[in-house]
Design a protein around this motif. Sequence first.
Motif, short mmCIF file in Angstrom:
data_model
loop_
_atom_site.label_atom_id
_atom_site.label_comp_id
_atom_site.label_asym_id
_atom_site.label_seq_id
_atom_site.Cartn_x
_atom_site.Cartn_y
_atom_site.Cartn_z
N ILE A 92 -12.17 -9.13 -0.35
CA ILE A 92 -11.69 -7.78 -0.04
C ILE A 92 -11.95 -6.88 -1.24
CG2 ILE A 92 -9.62 -6.40 0.43
CD1 ILE A 92 -8.49 -8.81 1.93
N GLU A 93 -12.34 -5.66 -0.99
CA GLU A 93 -12.52 -4.67 -2.06
C GLU A 93 -11.23 -4.60 -2.88
OE1 GLU A 93 -12.69 0.16 -2.16
OE2 GLU A 93 -13.87 -0.85 -0.59
N ASN A 94 -11.36 -4.80 -4.21
CA ASN A 94 -10.15 -4.90 -5.03
C ASN A 94 -10.38 -4.34 -6.42
OD1 ASN A 94 -10.54 -7.47 -7.05
ND2 ASN A 94 -11.65 -7.77 -5.12
N TYR A 95 -9.29 -3.94 -7.07
CA TYR A 95 -9.34 -3.34 -8.40
C TYR A 95 -8.13 -3.83 -9.19
CZ TYR A 95 -12.18 -0.19 -5.55
OH TYR A 95 -13.10 0.32 -4.68
N VAL A 96 -8.34 -4.17 -10.47
CA VAL A 96 -7.26 -4.56 -11.36
C VAL A 96 -7.10 -3.47 -12.42
CG1 VAL A 96 -6.43 -6.24 -13.05
CG2 VAL A 96 -7.63 -7.02 -10.98
N ILE A 98 4.93 -2.18 -11.10
CA ILE A 98 4.39 -3.52 -11.37
C ILE A 98 3.62 -3.54 -12.67
CG2 ILE A 98 2.76 -5.27 -10.55
CD1 ILE A 98 3.49 -4.43 -7.70
N LEU A 99 2.81 -2.51 -12.90
CA LEU A 99 2.02 -2.43 -14.13
C LEU A 99 2.92 -2.45 -15.37
CD1 LEU A 99 -0.63 -1.90 -15.68
CD2 LEU A 99 -0.32 0.52 -15.21
N ASN A 100 3.96 -1.66 -15.35
CA ASN A 100 4.87 -1.61 -16.50
C ASN A 100 5.63 -2.91 -16.69
OD1 ASN A 100 4.14 1.03 -17.12
ND2 ASN A 100 5.72 1.92 -15.80
N ARG A 101 5.90 -3.61 -15.60
CA ARG A 101 6.63 -4.88 -15.67
C ARG A 101 5.74 -6.04 -16.10
NH1 ARG A 101 8.35 -7.36 -10.07
NH2 ARG A 101 6.13 -7.90 -10.17
N ASP A 102 4.52 -6.10 -15.52
CA ASP A 102 3.66 -7.28 -15.70
C ASP A 102 2.47 -7.06 -16.61
OD1 ASP A 102 5.39 -8.37 -13.85
OD2 ASP A 102 4.01 -8.17 -12.15
N GLY A 103 2.14 -5.79 -16.89
CA GLY A 103 0.97 -5.51 -17.72
C GLY A 103 -0.31 -5.31 -16.93
N LYS A 104 -0.30 -5.71 -15.64
CA LYS A 104 -1.46 -5.54 -14.76
C LYS A 104 -0.96 -5.36 -13.34
CE LYS A 104 -5.06 -8.26 -17.12
NZ LYS A 104 -5.98 -9.42 -16.98
N VAL A 105 -1.82 -4.74 -12.51
CA VAL A 105 -1.52 -4.63 -11.09
C VAL A 105 -2.83 -4.73 -10.32
CG1 VAL A 105 -1.64 -2.09 -11.08
CG2 VAL A 105 -0.31 -3.29 -9.31
N LEU A 106 -2.79 -5.35 -9.14
CA LEU A 106 -3.95 -5.52 -8.29
C LEU A 106 -3.85 -4.58 -7.10
CD1 LEU A 106 -6.53 -7.16 -7.42
CD2 LEU A 106 -4.96 -8.74 -6.29
N ILE A 107 -4.90 -3.81 -6.86
CA ILE A 107 -4.98 -2.91 -5.70
C ILE A 107 -6.10 -3.41 -4.80
CG2 ILE A 107 -5.24 -0.54 -4.90
CD1 ILE A 107 -2.83 -0.93 -6.74
N GLU A 108 -5.78 -3.64 -3.53
CA GLU A 108 -6.78 -4.12 -2.58
C GLU A 108 -6.86 -3.19 -1.37
OE1 GLU A 108 -6.30 -8.92 -3.43
OE2 GLU A 108 -5.72 -8.10 -1.49
N LYS A 109 -8.04 -3.06 -0.83
CA LYS A 109 -8.22 -2.27 0.39
C LYS A 109 -7.40 -2.88 1.52
CE LYS A 109 -11.77 -0.74 3.66
NZ LYS A 109 -13.21 -0.85 4.04
N LYS A 110 -6.73 -2.04 2.27
CA LYS A 110 -5.92 -2.52 3.39
C LYS A 110 -6.83 -3.00 4.52
CE LYS A 110 -2.58 -0.92 6.87
NZ LYS A 110 -1.81 0.24 7.36
N GLU A 111 -6.55 -4.20 5.03
CA GLU A 111 -7.26 -4.74 6.18
C GLU A 111 -6.29 -4.86 7.34
OE1 GLU A 111 -10.40 -5.27 6.39
OE2 GLU A 111 -11.13 -5.33 4.33
N SER A 112 -6.81 -4.82 8.56
CA SER A 112 -5.97 -4.92 9.75
C SER A 112 -6.49 -6.02 10.66
CB SER A 112 -5.96 -3.59 10.52
OG SER A 112 -5.38 -2.57 9.72
N GLY A 113 -5.57 -6.78 11.23
CA GLY A 113 -5.94 -7.87 12.13
C GLY A 113 -4.83 -8.90 12.18
#
Length: 434
Positions: A119-123, A174-189
């Motif tokens: 899935i299209e994703n960004y950290v 999440i970023l402030n708590r963990d130092g990183k956050v993952l963003i993923e494109k929403k998928e449906s199904g």
Amino acid sequence: MNILLVGSGGREDAIARKINEKDTLYSVILNENPSIIKMSHKYIKYGDNANEFVLNFARENNIDIAFISPDDILNTDLNDYLLENHIPTASPSRKAARIETSKEYMRYIMEKYKIEGNIENYVFDDEDSLKKFFNENNGEYAVKPIGLTGGKGVKVMGLQLSGKDEALDYARYILNRDGKVLIEKKESGEEFSLQAFTDGKHLVFMPIAQDYKRLYEGDTGPNTGGMGSITDSNFSLPFLRAGDREIAEGILKKIIYALREEGNPFKGVIYGQFMSTNHGIKVIEINSRFADPEGINVLTLLRSNIVDIFLDIYSETLKNNIKFEKKATVLKYIVPPGYGINPVESELKIGTNLESENFKLYYASVSGTMQTVKTGHSRALALTGISDSIYEASDIVEEHLKYITGSYYIRHDIGTREMIENKIKNSGLQKPWG
């Protein structure tokens, strides 16, 4: 043989029963699960200095092989420590378990080895880049912590998040708590779970299951660890496309190959959380253990000796002769009032001699006796019906609720005819792609 099991939830109760069919169970428990304690020849509580404590327990009791079940303990070096000290295990190393414990690592593996279903994703690791991303993109996304969250940390725009501003706020948290956050494109199904035993080279797949994470009926409300799950007698599900299973199997095979190539061979139970979309199978996450609750469904159906499977996993001689009963199952979790929001402990009374060929009752995050349990803040009892159809299995669970009294909450709609028929009607997934 003497078998060591680490863990004490509903999933571990199901594993313990399979071990106890022919072999001697020794347990390391987190909560005083009355069912696991009853089956165990000896048990200890998991706590401080766990590695040395568990190792000494294993040595004192001549343990032949150990199985570490919970994800948070797989995220320690207990498994590696036991192996280094000549206690065989059928669980993944800490590095191999990163396929679950780090969503960033999982996406990296899929990208590096060009495994389909990604899935299209960004950290993001800084607020400026995160804010710029949301300012410049108008699509819908899932916001995910990198690490373990017990199934409760992921929030999706249009579901738990009302829009871009709320998504950015949660991502920033999440970023402030963990130092990183993952963003993923929403998928449906339609999502489904496929689990497999693996020795690092070979895989033997289990029946497909579907988990219901949302707290309330109609799949509404916040995410939980899982309110229930279903399997069907043909080991697929009636609202999946022809070919979905084969594609998911191929993805898991490539994940196992990639981990071996990375020098982190995976031994144990692996499972993929997949989504059948209008543009193919997508990987939501990969996990390094039996699912909970879906693992309970498939363990209920397992007819092969689980200890033989564990030994074959350890020795890398896994054979494709593992048998599952061709029945449908429906599991519904009884949970304490307020579970998922503000849980309140309660006491439950359980009738005697409830179990039969078509009904099993597994004990999860509870303490007490087999007939009187005190709940914690998590899932309490897993009621599992077994029949020729999903609908009949759901009815069997409902019929047994009268034998459990006390204050609790349960989703009645899981596995009902209305739910399954609506999924078939709304999915449009009855035709193969193309």
